[in-house]
Motif scaffolding. Structure first.
Motif, PDB file in Angstrom:
ATOM      1  N   ALA A 253      -4.520   7.080 -26.867  1.00  0.00           N
ATOM      2  CA  ALA A 253      -5.270   7.646 -28.220  1.00  0.00           C
ATOM      3  C   ALA A 253      -4.336   6.587 -29.256  1.00  0.00           C
ATOM      4  CB  ALA A 253      -4.842   8.937 -28.498  1.00  0.00           C
TER       5      ALA A 253
ATOM      6  N   TYR B 158      -6.084   3.565 -29.179  1.00  0.00           N
ATOM      7  CA  TYR B 158      -7.669   3.725 -29.742  1.00  0.00           C
ATOM      8  C   TYR B 158      -7.519   3.828 -31.324  1.00  0.00           C
ATOM      9  CZ  TYR B 158     -12.234   6.159 -30.375  1.00  0.00           C
ATOM     10  OH  TYR B 158     -13.635   6.150 -30.845  1.00  0.00           O
TER      11      TYR B 158
ATOM     12  N   LEU C 222     -12.184   9.411 -24.799  1.00  0.00           N
ATOM     13  CA  LEU C 222     -11.683   8.181 -25.718  1.00  0.00           C
ATOM     14  C   LEU C 222     -12.305   6.924 -24.930  1.00  0.00           C
ATOM     15  CD1 LEU C 222      -8.332   9.026 -26.677  1.00  0.00           C
ATOM     16  CD2 LEU C 222     -10.100   9.073 -28.216  1.00  0.00           C
TER      17      LEU C 222
END
Ligand SMILES: *Cc1c(COP(=O)(O)O)cnc(C)c1O
Length: 354
Positions: free
Chosen positions: A68, A71, A255
């Motif tokens: 994350a 991302y 994701l």
């Protein structure tokens, strides 16, 4: 209430979640769930993670946090995963609100905020929205408290531009500003990039809506290292294993599948535009929603009456009883087919002259 219930919590009125009927006969447009299944990769990874359920989950959520952080373009100590974003919101009330820092939020917003404030023994101040349900950010400068703003707001769907959010963050340098972005993926601007410049900003997000994972319970916050450290102190004082193995794996899968995510968000936004046009043709008015729901009132039919009639016909929407909101219903945007059924049912009902 038993005679054992702590005096501390005597005044607590819990949050009322939307109805979750056990039979599938309803078209469910009442809790802002996604009509689409989660990413196939998320499901596959969750299945594989189930093989290791005898082991505790990683309290640091390292794999998911790494994924994350890359991302979202932040570092790993600027992000914290929780059991739904409700949990990080609760942590924020625990960590950043007390007698000297009351919680501050609009009088029409996510119904959980006042509950969390009371649970955490923090006073709160509600600031009225404008007549058209918009937030006047001038009311949020120098509040002396901890500000909670849902952007887009619930249940109105209205979003503030990033520049206005930044004014609130800059205008409360001695207090935390929490921006609840549960619906941001449906067409609003995220404030997450501002954490570079402001150490008092916490942005909260969720996999429940735009990533079709409401049942997995996965949320997170993005904020300065110091804020994330405080929230971790609360987390490790309540439940270090707050995110389970399957959910963590599903989060990584989600994701990594950008295509499914984008396509689903796009479909919801298109269906929202279609639904608003059809609703307007039937005599409804709705604020300009940037979320996966619309908040609509009819020029003649009452909100509660419509809610009940729709329920009779097998369509569940969310109705709020308060004086300010009672003329409206919050309708989740589903698939095009579901929206056609909603509009068809409404057309029939309105013909029957309710
Ligand atoms: C749905 C919602 C949340 C929380 O969702 P979780 O499922 O707990 O992640 C938070 N804020 C708002 C405004 C919401 O509508």
């Amino acid at each position: 209430m038993s005679r054992f219930f702590s005096d501390r919590h005597k005044g607590l009125v819990p949050y009322t979640p939307g109805e979750q009927p056990r039979d599938a006969r309803y078209l469910k447009l009442n809790t802002n769930e996604s009509p689409f299944p989660p990413s196939p990769l998320a499901r596959e990874m969750a299945g594989r993670a189930a093989e290791d359920l005898r082991l505790y989950s990683d309290p640091e959520c390292r794999d998911l946090t790494e994924e994350a952080a890359a991302y979202f373009g932040v570092s790993e100590d600027e992000i914290l995963f929780t059991n739904g974003s409700d949990e990080i919101l609760n942590f924020a009330f625990t960590a950043f609100c007390d007698e000297s820092r009351p919680a501050v939020f609009p009088d029409v917003t996510y119904g959980f905020y006042p509950v969390f404030a009371v649970l955490n023994g923090a006073p709160y101040r509600e600031i009225p929205l404008r007549e058209d349900f918009s937030v006047d950010v001038n009311d949020y400068i120098g509040t002396g408290g901890t500000v909670f703003l849902a952007n887009p707001n619930a249940p109105t769907g209205l979003a503030l531009p990033l520049s206005e959010i930044e004014r609130v963050v800059a205008g409360n340098p001695d207090g935390v500003v929490v921006v609840d972005e549960a619906y941001v993926d449906f067409g609003a601007e995220s404030a997450a990039g501002l954490i570079r410049w402001y150490d008092n900003l916490l942005v909260t997000r969720t996999f429940s809506k735009s990533r079709s994972m409401a049942g997995a319970r996965l949320g997170f916050g993005i904020g300065s290292r110091e804020l994330i450290r405080d929230l971790n102190t609360v987390k490790y004082s309540t439940n270090p294993y707050n995110v389970n193995r399957m959910t963590m794996a599903a989060g990584i899968g989600s994701l990594r599948d950008e295509e499914t995510f984008r396509a689903n968000c796009r479909a919801i936004m298109e269906n929202r535009a279609w639904t608003v046009r059809e609703l307007e043709a039937l005599g409804f008015r709705a604020p300009d929603s940037r979320a996966n729901f619309v908040f609509a009132r009819h020029e003649r039919a009452g909100g509660r009456e419509l809610y009940l009639k729709l329920k009779e016909k097998g369509v569940l929407v969310r109705h709020f009883e308060s004086e300010q909101l009672k003329d409206y219903n919050r309708i989740t945007i589903g698939s095009r087919e579901q929206m056609r059924r909603l509009i068809g049912t409404l057309r029939e009902l309105l013909k029957e002259e309710i």
